[in-house]
Design a protein around this motif. Structure first.
Motif, PDB file in Angstrom:
ATOM      1  N   THR A 282      54.061   2.801  20.568  1.00 60.11           N
ATOM      2  CA  THR A 282      54.161   2.131  21.869  1.00 60.11           C
ATOM      3  C   THR A 282      52.783   1.838  22.447  1.00 60.11           C
ATOM      4  O   THR A 282      52.515   0.732  22.940  1.00 60.11           O
ATOM      5  CB  THR A 282      54.984   2.989  22.834  1.00 60.11           C
ATOM      6  OG1 THR A 282      56.309   3.163  22.297  1.00 60.11           O
ATOM      7  CG2 THR A 282      55.082   2.343  24.210  1.00 60.11           C
ATOM      8  N   ASP A 283      51.877   2.824  22.379  1.00 57.89           N
ATOM      9  CA  ASP A 283      50.518   2.605  22.886  1.00 57.89           C
ATOM     10  C   ASP A 283      49.750   1.609  22.017  1.00 57.89           C
ATOM     11  O   ASP A 283      48.903   0.849  22.514  1.00 57.89           O
ATOM     12  CB  ASP A 283      49.764   3.929  22.974  1.00 57.89           C
ATOM     13  CG  ASP A 283      50.236   4.797  24.127  1.00 57.89           C
ATOM     14  OD1 ASP A 283      50.889   4.247  25.036  1.00 57.89           O
ATOM     15  OD2 ASP A 283      49.953   6.017  24.121  1.00 57.89           O
ATOM     16  N   ALA A 284      50.031   1.611  20.714  1.00 58.90           N
ATOM     17  CA  ALA A 284      49.377   0.648  19.824  1.00 58.90           C
ATOM     18  C   ALA A 284      49.817  -0.777  20.172  1.00 58.90           C
ATOM     19  O   ALA A 284      49.010  -1.708  20.148  1.00 58.90           O
ATOM     20  CB  ALA A 284      49.705   0.967  18.372  1.00 58.90           C
ATOM     21  N   VAL A 285      51.106  -0.945  20.521  1.00 57.40           N
ATOM     22  CA  VAL A 285      51.604  -2.260  20.936  1.00 57.40           C
ATOM     23  C   VAL A 285      50.871  -2.722  22.190  1.00 57.40           C
ATOM     24  O   VAL A 285      50.423  -3.875  22.302  1.00 57.40           O
ATOM     25  CB  VAL A 285      53.129  -2.219  21.171  1.00 57.40           C
ATOM     26  CG1 VAL A 285      53.609  -3.508  21.827  1.00 57.40           C
ATOM     27  CG2 VAL A 285      53.862  -1.999  19.848  1.00 57.40           C
ATOM     28  N   LYS A 286      50.717  -1.827  23.167  1.00 55.82           N
ATOM     29  CA  LYS A 286      49.996  -2.167  24.403  1.00 55.82           C
ATOM     30  C   LYS A 286      48.553  -2.548  24.095  1.00 55.82           C
ATOM     31  O   LYS A 286      48.015  -3.511  24.668  1.00 55.82           O
ATOM     32  CB  LYS A 286      50.026  -0.975  25.366  1.00 55.82           C
ATOM     33  CG  LYS A 286      51.397  -0.677  25.950  1.00 55.82           C
ATOM     34  CD  LYS A 286      51.348   0.560  26.842  1.00 55.82           C
ATOM     35  CE  LYS A 286      52.726   0.922  27.362  1.00 55.82           C
ATOM     36  NZ  LYS A 286      52.697   2.193  28.133  1.00 55.82           N
ATOM     37  N   LEU A 287      47.915  -1.801  23.197  1.00 56.78           N
ATOM     38  CA  LEU A 287      46.539  -2.079  22.823  1.00 56.78           C
ATOM     39  C   LEU A 287      46.406  -3.489  22.242  1.00 56.78           C
ATOM     40  O   LEU A 287      45.481  -4.239  22.588  1.00 56.78           O
ATOM     41  CB  LEU A 287      46.058  -1.038  21.811  1.00 56.78           C
ATOM     42  CG  LEU A 287      44.652  -1.232  21.232  1.00 56.78           C
ATOM     43  CD1 LEU A 287      43.595  -1.037  22.308  1.00 56.78           C
ATOM     44  CD2 LEU A 287      44.409  -0.274  20.065  1.00 56.78           C
ATOM     45  N   GLU A 294      49.809 -11.566  19.920  1.00 56.33           N
ATOM     46  CA  GLU A 294      51.214 -11.803  20.266  1.00 56.33           C
ATOM     47  C   GLU A 294      52.053 -10.813  19.473  1.00 56.33           C
ATOM     48  O   GLU A 294      52.265 -10.968  18.270  1.00 56.33           O
ATOM     49  CB  GLU A 294      51.604 -13.247  19.937  1.00 56.33           C
ATOM     50  CG  GLU A 294      50.921 -14.272  20.811  1.00 56.33           C
ATOM     51  CD  GLU A 294      51.429 -15.675  20.550  1.00 56.33           C
ATOM     52  OE1 GLU A 294      52.405 -15.810  19.766  1.00 56.33           O
ATOM     53  OE2 GLU A 294      50.870 -16.618  21.129  1.00 56.33           O
ATOM     54  N   PHE A 295      52.520  -9.803  20.165  1.00 64.82           N
ATOM     55  CA  PHE A 295      53.203  -8.701  19.482  1.00 64.82           C
ATOM     56  C   PHE A 295      54.186  -8.070  20.455  1.00 64.82           C
ATOM     57  O   PHE A 295      53.838  -7.784  21.606  1.00 64.82           O
ATOM     58  CB  PHE A 295      52.170  -7.661  19.018  1.00 64.82           C
ATOM     59  CG  PHE A 295      52.668  -6.714  17.967  1.00 64.82           C
ATOM     60  CD1 PHE A 295      52.489  -6.983  16.617  1.00 64.82           C
ATOM     61  CD2 PHE A 295      53.337  -5.550  18.322  1.00 64.82           C
ATOM     62  CE1 PHE A 295      52.955  -6.122  15.643  1.00 64.82           C
ATOM     63  CE2 PHE A 295      53.812  -4.670  17.359  1.00 64.82           C
ATOM     64  CZ  PHE A 295      53.618  -4.960  16.014  1.00 64.82           C
ATOM     65  N   GLU A 296      55.417  -7.856  19.975  1.00 68.31           N
ATOM     66  CA  GLU A 296      56.453  -7.259  20.809  1.00 68.31           C
ATOM     67  C   GLU A 296      56.870  -5.903  20.260  1.00 68.31           C
ATOM     68  O   GLU A 296      56.764  -5.650  19.055  1.00 68.31           O
ATOM     69  CB  GLU A 296      57.681  -8.179  20.865  1.00 68.31           C
ATOM     70  CG  GLU A 296      57.413  -9.546  21.484  1.00 68.31           C
ATOM     71  CD  GLU A 296      56.960  -9.461  22.933  1.00 68.31           C
ATOM     72  OE1 GLU A 296      57.445  -8.548  23.649  1.00 68.31           O
ATOM     73  OE2 GLU A 296      56.121 -10.279  23.347  1.00 68.31           O
ATOM     74  N   TRP A 297      57.337  -5.042  21.159  1.00 64.18           N
ATOM     75  CA  TRP A 297      57.835  -3.727  20.748  1.00 64.18           C
ATOM     76  C   TRP A 297      59.005  -3.929  19.785  1.00 64.18           C
ATOM     77  O   TRP A 297      59.952  -4.664  20.081  1.00 64.18           O
ATOM     78  CB  TRP A 297      58.296  -2.930  21.971  1.00 64.18           C
ATOM     79  CG  TRP A 297      58.383  -1.448  21.733  1.00 64.18           C
ATOM     80  CD1 TRP A 297      57.428  -0.525  21.955  1.00 64.18           C
ATOM     81  CD2 TRP A 297      59.521  -0.725  21.249  1.00 64.18           C
ATOM     82  NE1 TRP A 297      57.864   0.740  21.636  1.00 64.18           N
ATOM     83  CE2 TRP A 297      59.156   0.651  21.192  1.00 64.18           C
ATOM     84  CE3 TRP A 297      60.801  -1.077  20.831  1.00 64.18           C
ATOM     85  CZ2 TRP A 297      60.021   1.635  20.747  1.00 64.18           C
ATOM     86  CZ3 TRP A 297      61.664  -0.095  20.387  1.00 64.18           C
ATOM     87  CH2 TRP A 297      61.274   1.257  20.353  1.00 64.18           C
ATOM     88  N   ASP A 300      56.847  -5.324  13.330  1.00 61.67           N
ATOM     89  CA  ASP A 300      56.146  -4.521  12.332  1.00 61.67           C
ATOM     90  C   ASP A 300      54.678  -4.952  12.286  1.00 61.67           C
ATOM     91  O   ASP A 300      54.357  -6.123  12.454  1.00 61.67           O
ATOM     92  CB  ASP A 300      56.781  -4.706  10.951  1.00 61.67           C
ATOM     93  CG  ASP A 300      56.473  -3.541  10.015  1.00 61.67           C
ATOM     94  OD1 ASP A 300      55.755  -2.609  10.429  1.00 61.67           O
ATOM     95  OD2 ASP A 300      56.956  -3.573   8.865  1.00 61.67           O
ATOM     96  N   PHE A 301      53.806  -3.988  12.059  1.00 60.24           N
ATOM     97  CA  PHE A 301      52.379  -4.297  11.997  1.00 60.24           C
ATOM     98  C   PHE A 301      52.044  -5.053  10.715  1.00 60.24           C
ATOM     99  O   PHE A 301      52.518  -4.708   9.632  1.00 60.24           O
ATOM    100  CB  PHE A 301      51.538  -3.011  12.030  1.00 60.24           C
ATOM    101  CG  PHE A 301      51.663  -2.230  13.307  1.00 60.24           C
ATOM    102  CD1 PHE A 301      51.444  -2.840  14.537  1.00 60.24           C
ATOM    103  CD2 PHE A 301      51.993  -0.883  13.289  1.00 60.24           C
ATOM    104  CE1 PHE A 301      51.553  -2.125  15.720  1.00 60.24           C
ATOM    105  CE2 PHE A 301      52.099  -0.161  14.459  1.00 60.24           C
ATOM    106  CZ  PHE A 301      51.883  -0.784  15.684  1.00 60.24           C
ATOM    107  N   GLY A 302      51.214  -6.070  10.856  1.00 65.12           N
ATOM    108  CA  GLY A 302      50.638  -6.739   9.704  1.00 65.12           C
ATOM    109  C   GLY A 302      49.207  -6.275   9.514  1.00 65.12           C
ATOM    110  O   GLY A 302      48.686  -5.465  10.294  1.00 65.12           O
TER     111      GLY A 302
END
Length: 431
Positions: A282-287, A294-297, A300-302
């Protein structure tokens, strides 16, 4: 009588005569002196042939030796700070075992496809040789790490009746008239062994039929997969960071020459000491969002996302508590927030991405049955795995480390295909 030894051990024989059984990697001449670049599988060394110090027959014989001819070279070991290995060989005699035909891999530049087509020969060159020696060191360090901590090595089957992770990216085979698959992980079987031995690890090849062409993917690769009874999420992370620190220390201590050959900057590796930093998903998404991604909760990380997150730290970082729906059915939801799992990915620095994925496993029978039903997985195929929850279930955890990604990171090389002796990729099954 000269002692037969290897280049790797030649420091023990300074000012003594030795014989090296090997091959000619390269040769140059300056009239009355010939310089033989000799390799023997353990390393490379220069042999100096001085015309006035050897018989005419030996000097003339050296002129006929072609690249990659097999030779037995006898000479006196001399310390030389200018030499890459710190030693040279003053040659006294050479015996030719076999003269090589014109060698296809010259010392000029070749294209990647050409080199991969000749991988059986390419692995003889210094950089490829160094990579695979470092792979061997990592391999041995992993085994030493686990055996020093009383883990038992188990070998799960490579042929399995179903996906272990509920995916469809499997190589299907005809197993005497019924469908079977090449294993994508030994984890479920390692869990069974952990209930018998307490702490186990498997170490073997795994197969994934992903049609991926990225520099981080292979279709056949090696995984190290420990499973531990009575170990929770926190204990799982602790053993992971201890293992990585142990491996890096071993490579830095024992493979200095190979790291030098690869021109690997080791400063970042010297920072790799436990404990490692952590950031929740969750914190990584905020970061990422705060820095223009452009990234939503739930996404998946690329590679760009993992690289950016890793750049915020000076050592590997754990990304923890991923969304439950993103991960495999066997991962334990967080009791305080069932929307996320008690699991983590370990991201290597310098853009090398995920090298470990792990979690606490579901140990509750009813929850496991619910997850199998929710993901529409055939219960009958997993009956043996369900039995582990029926008969003496305990909290337990495990993880998988990708050997080739770890080798790529520690060697500082661009493409994972060089980290394994013979790569299997989307377009390559030869040699």
């Amino acid at each position: 009588m000269a002692v037969v030894t290897t280049i790797e051990r030649i420091s023990k024989y300074v000012d003594q005569d030795v014989t090296i059984n090997g091959w000619l990697f390269n040769k140059r001449s300056s009239g009355k002196i010939q310089f033989l670049q000799i390799r023997d599988g353990s390393g490379f060394i220069q042999g100096v042939v001085v015309k006035s110090d050897v018989s005419p027959e030996v000097f003339e014989k050296c002129k006929t030796i072609t690249q990659e001819s097999s030779i037995m070279v006898t000479g006196s070991v001399r310390a030389d700070e200018r030499a890459p290995s710190g030693f040279e060989l003053t040659v006294k005699d050479v015996e030719i075992v076999a003269i090589a035909q014109e060698y296809p891999i010259s010392l000029k530049e070749h294209g990647t496809d050409f080199l991969m087509d000749h991988r059986h020969l390419w692995i003889r060159t210094p950089k490829q040789h160094a990579i695979l020696r470092i792979r061997d060191e990592i391999n041995r360090a992993i085994r030493d790490f686990f055996h020093e901590r009383d883990f038992v090595l188990v070998e799960p089957p490579i042929i399995t009746p179903a996906s272990c992770e509920g995916t469809t990216e499997l190589f299907e085979i005809d197993y005497f008239g019924q469908n079977a698959y090449l294993s994508q992980t030994g984890q479920l079987y390692a869990e069974a062994a952990a209930m018998a031995f307490g702490k186990v690890y498997s170490f073997g090849p795994t197969f994934r039929a992903e049609k991926s062409k990225t520099r981080k993917h292979l279709n056949e690769f090696w995984m190290v997969e420990p499973e531990m009874a009575y170990v929770d999420f926190e204990g799982n992370l602790k053993i992971q960071e201890e293992m990585i620190a142990y491996i890096v220390k071993r490579v830095l201590e024992n493979r200095k020459m190979e790291l030098k050959t690869l021109e690997r900057n080791t400063e970042s590796l010297e920072n790799v000491k436990a404990p490692f930093p952590r950031i929740t998903y969750t914190d990584a998404v905020k970061l990422l969002q705060e820095n223009g991604f452009e990234f939503e909760w739930g996404d998946d990380f690329g590679a760009p996302h993992e690289t950016f997150i890793a750049e915020q730290y000076d050592k590997p970082v754990f990304i923890t508590h991923f969304p439950t729906k993103m991960k495999a059915f066997y991962m334990q939801p967080d009791p305080d927030n069932p929307e996320v799992i008690l699991g983590a990915d370990l991201i290597a620095p310098e853009g090398y991405g995920e090298i470990i994925g792990g979690s606490q496993r579901i140990h509750d029978l009813e929850l496991l049955l619910h997850k199998l039903e929710e993901e529409k997985l055939p219960k009958e195929i997993y009956e043996w795995y369900i039995d582990l929850r029926r008969y003496g279930s305990v909290p337990h955890s495990g993880y998988g480390l990708g050997l080739e990604r770890t080798v790529a990171w520690l060697c500082g090389i661009d493409h994972i295909r060089q980290t394994i002796p013979f790569a299997r990729t989307l377009n390559r099954v030869y040699p």
